[in-house]
Design a protein around this motif. Structure first.
Motif, PDB file in Angstrom:
ATOM      1  N   PRO A   1     -18.631  59.144  51.829  1.00 27.88           N
ATOM      2  CA  PRO A   1     -17.590  59.091  52.863  1.00 27.88           C
ATOM      3  C   PRO A   1     -16.213  59.355  52.248  1.00 27.88           C
ATOM      4  CG  PRO A   1     -19.021  57.162  52.983  1.00 27.88           C
ATOM      5  CD  PRO A   1     -19.352  57.883  51.719  1.00 27.88           C
ATOM      6  N   ILE A   2     -15.545  60.343  52.804  1.00 29.39           N
ATOM      7  CA  ILE A   2     -14.203  60.715  52.351  1.00 29.39           C
ATOM      8  C   ILE A   2     -13.291  60.628  53.567  1.00 29.39           C
ATOM      9  CG2 ILE A   2     -12.761  62.551  51.404  1.00 29.39           C
ATOM     10  CD1 ILE A   2     -15.246  63.545  49.878  1.00 29.39           C
ATOM     11  N   ALA A   3     -12.140  60.000  53.372  1.00 32.24           N
ATOM     12  CA  ALA A   3     -11.190  59.834  54.461  1.00 32.24           C
ATOM     13  C   ALA A   3      -9.782  60.160  53.979  1.00 32.24           C
ATOM     14  CB  ALA A   3     -11.241  58.410  55.005  1.00 32.24           C
ATOM     15  N   VAL A   4      -8.916  60.390  54.941  1.00 34.82           N
ATOM     16  CA  VAL A   4      -7.501  60.612  54.681  1.00 34.82           C
ATOM     17  C   VAL A   4      -6.714  59.707  55.624  1.00 34.82           C
ATOM     18  CG1 VAL A   4      -7.352  62.572  56.295  1.00 34.82           C
ATOM     19  CG2 VAL A   4      -5.699  62.376  54.448  1.00 34.82           C
ATOM     20  N   ASP A   5      -5.628  59.146  55.121  1.00 36.55           N
ATOM     21  CA  ASP A   5      -4.755  58.322  55.957  1.00 36.55           C
ATOM     22  C   ASP A   5      -3.601  59.204  56.426  1.00 36.55           C
ATOM     23  OD1 ASP A   5      -2.935  56.619  57.124  1.00 36.55           O
ATOM     24  OD2 ASP A   5      -3.081  55.089  55.565  1.00 36.55           O
ATOM     25  N   PRO A   6      -3.627  59.656  57.678  1.00 37.16           N
ATOM     26  CA  PRO A   6      -2.596  60.582  58.146  1.00 37.16           C
ATOM     27  C   PRO A   6      -1.199  59.973  58.172  1.00 37.16           C
ATOM     28  CG  PRO A   6      -3.931  59.848  59.990  1.00 37.16           C
ATOM     29  CD  PRO A   6      -4.581  59.323  58.735  1.00 37.16           C
ATOM     30  N   ALA A   7      -1.109  58.641  58.305  1.00 36.10           N
ATOM     31  CA  ALA A   7       0.194  57.987  58.322  1.00 36.10           C
ATOM     32  C   ALA A   7       0.760  57.790  56.919  1.00 36.10           C
ATOM     33  CB  ALA A   7       0.098  56.640  59.040  1.00 36.10           C
ATOM     34  N   ALA A   8      -0.042  58.065  55.897  1.00 36.44           N
ATOM     35  CA  ALA A   8       0.411  57.982  54.509  1.00 36.44           C
ATOM     36  C   ALA A   8       0.392  59.366  53.871  1.00 36.44           C
ATOM     37  CB  ALA A   8      -0.456  57.007  53.720  1.00 36.44           C
ATOM     38  N   CYS A   9       0.503  60.379  54.712  1.00 37.03           N
ATOM     39  CA  CYS A   9       0.588  61.776  54.275  1.00 37.03           C
ATOM     40  C   CYS A   9       1.717  62.448  55.044  1.00 37.03           C
ATOM     41  CB  CYS A   9      -0.706  62.537  54.589  1.00 37.03           C
ATOM     42  SG  CYS A   9      -2.155  62.048  53.670  1.00 37.03           S
ATOM     43  N   ALA A  10       2.181  63.551  54.522  1.00 32.04           N
ATOM     44  CA  ALA A  10       3.126  64.401  55.236  1.00 32.04           C
ATOM     45  C   ALA A  10       2.881  65.828  54.779  1.00 32.04           C
ATOM     46  CB  ALA A  10       4.574  63.988  54.960  1.00 32.04           C
ATOM     47  N   GLY A  11       3.070  66.745  55.717  1.00 27.52           N
ATOM     48  CA  GLY A  11       2.897  68.155  55.399  1.00 27.52           C
ATOM     49  C   GLY A  11       4.233  68.851  55.225  1.00 27.52           C
ATOM     50  N   VAL A  12       4.152  70.135  54.987  1.00 32.85           N
ATOM     51  CA  VAL A  12       5.362  70.942  54.876  1.00 32.85           C
ATOM     52  C   VAL A  12       6.142  70.863  56.187  1.00 32.85           C
ATOM     53  CG1 VAL A  12       6.226  73.290  54.529  1.00 32.85           C
ATOM     54  CG2 VAL A  12       4.341  72.431  53.120  1.00 32.85           C
TER      55      VAL A  12
END
Length: 178
Positions: free
Chosen positions: A140-151
């Motif tokens: 299981p691999i996850a990403v925390d979108p609230a602890a990321c930012a894009g360009v």
């Protein structure tokens, strides 16, 4: 169960330096909360990546396509941001000279759960999340979108959409959050 929290490129240049954004600055408290929680959990391996370039960056393939010098070692912009640098002292640090970290699969080979956060969602976070999904399709691999930012906010969302399509989960909120 052995877990990994992978903190992608939380370096000064991506937060308030040459490639910094207001979104990167805004997500920093959430990233710090995630890292602090992971550092207190003995079952979690904390891994930081550092985008690492030298003075010849502008002559590199990346530099010709993105002619903005950044993360030049050992300048301030290359350093992990002050809010997270205390946690990096006890973490595995992987320097990388391109989007994906070739050493990352080996670093998490015994992990049963992987969580990503960091910068930039649409370049290095997605590259490394897909890299590990390729090596470990059953983990299981996850990403925390609230602890990321894009360009940009739009490219951040597009990267999250692509990761969802590739069976990378969106992390649940931290304890006490909605």
């Amino acid at each position: 169960m052995k877990k990994a929290l992978i903190v992608i490129d939380m370096q000064n240049d991506f937060i308030d330096g040459s490639l910094g954004t207001k979104e990167a600055q805004a997500m920093l408290p959430r990233a710090v909360a995630r890292v602090k929680a992971a550092a207190a959990d003995p079952s979690t391996r904390l891994i930081f990546t550092q985008d690492t370039h030298d003075a010849d960056y502008l002559r590199s393939a990346e530099g010709r396509k993105l002619p903005v010098p950044h993360c030049i070692k050992p300048q301030r912009g290359w350093e992990i941001c002050p809010a997270l640098s205390p946690y990096a002292k006890n973490a595995l640090i992987i320097e990388k000279n391109t989007f994906g970290a070739a050493a990352l699969p080996e670093a998490v080979k015994d992990c049963e759960e992987i969580l990503f956060l960091g910068l930039c969602t649409d370049i290095c976070v997605i590259s490394n999340a897909l890299l590990l999904k390729t090596f470990y399709p059953k983990v299981p691999i996850a990403v925390d979108p609230a602890a990321c930012a894009g360009v940009t906010p739009e490219s951040h969302q597009k990267a999250l959409d692509v990761m969802k399509m590739c069976q990378i989960d969106i992390a649940p909120p931290l304890d006490g959050e909605r």
